[in-house]
Design a protein around this motif. Structure first.
Motif, PDB file in Angstrom:
ATOM      1  N   ALA A 171      -7.936  -9.310 -11.637  1.00  0.00           N
ATOM      2  CA  ALA A 171      -8.866  -8.687 -10.790  1.00  0.00           C
ATOM      3  C   ALA A 171      -8.708  -9.013  -9.468  1.00  0.00           C
ATOM      4  O   ALA A 171      -8.937  -8.222  -8.206  1.00  0.00           O
ATOM      5  N   ASP A 172      -8.361 -10.200  -8.996  1.00  0.00           N
ATOM      6  CA  ASP A 172      -8.196 -10.676  -7.644  1.00  0.00           C
ATOM      7  C   ASP A 172      -6.910 -10.175  -6.959  1.00  0.00           C
ATOM      8  O   ASP A 172      -7.032  -9.872  -5.989  1.00  0.00           O
ATOM      9  N   VAL A 173      -5.825  -9.920  -7.804  1.00  0.00           N
ATOM     10  CA  VAL A 173      -4.767  -9.434  -7.415  1.00  0.00           C
ATOM     11  C   VAL A 173      -5.052  -7.875  -7.006  1.00  0.00           C
ATOM     12  O   VAL A 173      -4.454  -7.462  -6.220  1.00  0.00           O
ATOM     13  N   ASP A 178      -5.711  -3.435  -3.143  1.00  0.00           N
ATOM     14  CA  ASP A 178      -6.436  -2.627  -2.353  1.00  0.00           C
ATOM     15  C   ASP A 178      -6.949  -2.728  -0.961  1.00  0.00           C
ATOM     16  O   ASP A 178      -6.637  -1.813  -0.250  1.00  0.00           O
ATOM     17  N   ALA A 179      -7.087  -4.047  -0.655  1.00  0.00           N
ATOM     18  CA  ALA A 179      -7.434  -4.500   0.781  1.00  0.00           C
ATOM     19  C   ALA A 179      -6.221  -4.122   1.630  1.00  0.00           C
ATOM     20  O   ALA A 179      -6.346  -3.983   2.714  1.00  0.00           O
ATOM     21  N   THR A 196       4.211  -6.755 -16.573  1.00  0.00           N
ATOM     22  CA  THR A 196       4.673  -6.112 -15.495  1.00  0.00           C
ATOM     23  C   THR A 196       3.753  -5.335 -14.805  1.00  0.00           C
ATOM     24  O   THR A 196       3.129  -4.353 -15.628  1.00  0.00           O
ATOM     25  N   LEU A 197       3.155  -5.315 -13.534  1.00  0.00           N
ATOM     26  CA  LEU A 197       2.267  -4.512 -12.888  1.00  0.00           C
ATOM     27  C   LEU A 197       3.137  -3.747 -11.773  1.00  0.00           C
ATOM     28  O   LEU A 197       3.805  -4.412 -10.798  1.00  0.00           O
ATOM     29  N   VAL A 198       2.707  -2.610 -11.488  1.00  0.00           N
ATOM     30  CA  VAL A 198       3.229  -1.641 -10.585  1.00  0.00           C
ATOM     31  C   VAL A 198       2.270  -1.318  -9.488  1.00  0.00           C
ATOM     32  O   VAL A 198       0.836  -0.684 -10.069  1.00  0.00           O
ATOM     33  N   TYR A 199       2.487  -1.482  -8.260  1.00  0.00           N
ATOM     34  CA  TYR A 199       1.469  -1.126  -7.228  1.00  0.00           C
ATOM     35  C   TYR A 199       2.128  -0.041  -6.313  1.00  0.00           C
ATOM     36  O   TYR A 199       3.232  -0.511  -5.840  1.00  0.00           O
ATOM     37  N   ARG A 200       1.431   0.936  -5.922  1.00  0.00           N
ATOM     38  CA  ARG A 200       2.064   1.825  -5.059  1.00  0.00           C
ATOM     39  C   ARG A 200       1.147   2.145  -3.718  1.00  0.00           C
ATOM     40  O   ARG A 200      -0.031   2.047  -3.906  1.00  0.00           O
ATOM     41  N   LYS A 201       1.885   2.141  -2.825  1.00  0.00           N
ATOM     42  CA  LYS A 201       1.204   2.275  -1.378  1.00  0.00           C
ATOM     43  C   LYS A 201       0.560   3.698  -1.225  1.00  0.00           C
ATOM     44  O   LYS A 201       1.256   4.843  -1.601  1.00  0.00           O
ATOM     45  N   ARG A 202      -0.722   3.670  -0.851  1.00  0.00           N
ATOM     46  CA  ARG A 202      -1.367   4.793  -0.503  1.00  0.00           C
ATOM     47  C   ARG A 202      -1.063   5.508   0.533  1.00  0.00           C
ATOM     48  O   ARG A 202      -0.478   4.921   1.596  1.00  0.00           O
TER      49      ARG A 202
END
Length: 202
Positions: A171-173, A178-179, A196-202
């Motif tokens: 949750a912290d990550v 998000d920030a 494995t976590l995937v984050y994509r730029k908005r």
């Protein structure tokens, strides 16, 4: 000829590279530059460069010994799409790479101060374009998932080595992502109780 003594080996890298590669096959673009943060021994960089010949792989690390190891593996097993490693500290504002099409970071978030993760996402926001992926791999703590004893013991061991280290709450990550303008778009359960976590730029 590289100095064989410069080579480092991580047994876990040989075990997890194929499962991580299977995820990357789904999440990375077909072409472009992938910036790997905290490349460590360089074994992952070599494997992924060979597995994904359409991608150019840029390994990096802040540790001189790691940079020497990456260079040694690269020299003994040259791949045209595997670049020379660059010195990069994720927590610093100045990075040697200003643009990439994807970023990969394996086993750094829990073995570094939180400031490194803050710098990782801030840097990703500068380097990546809209929709580009930042892929993280490692153990995490989740509020709705019971943590296995081996991960709890690993967390205690890390904190004993350096109180700034330790497994992070997912949750912290997510809040940090998000920030910095990222959404988590995928969560993959991996062998040995990793994610494995995937984050994509908005």
């Amino acid at each position: 000829m590289s100095n064989i003594n410069a080579k480092r080996q991580a047994p876990a890298a040989a075990r997890n590279r194929a499962p991580i590669g299977d995820v990357l096959e789904r999440e990375l673009p077909d072409g472009g530059l992938v910036l790997e943060i905290a490349s460590g021994t360089g074994e992952h960089a070599l494997y992924f460069a060979q597995r994904f010949p359409g991608l150019t792989w840029q390994p990096s690390d802040p540790d001189p010994g790691a940079l020497a190891s990456i260079a040694a593996w690269r020299s003994d097993h040259p791949a045209a799409n595997l670049l020379e490693p660059v010195e990069l500290d994720a927590s610093c504002e100045e990075w040697p790479t200003s643009r990439a099409d994807a970023m990969v970071c394996i086993n750094m978030v829990h073995i570094s101060p939180w400031e490194a993760s803050e710098g990782l996402f801030a840097g990703a926001a500068r380097v990546l374009g809209r929709g580009d992926p930042l892929v993280l791999y490692g153990p995490y703590l989740e509020a709705d998932v019971e943590t296995v004893p081996s991960n709890l013991a690993f967390d205690e061991n890390l904190k004993a080595r350096d109180p700034r280290w330790g497994l992070r709450q997912l949750a912290d990550v997510d809040r940090l992502a998000d920030a910095n303008g990222f959404d988590r778009t995928a969560r993959y359960a991996m062998p040995a109780n990793n994610l494995t976590l995937v984050y994509r730029k908005r």
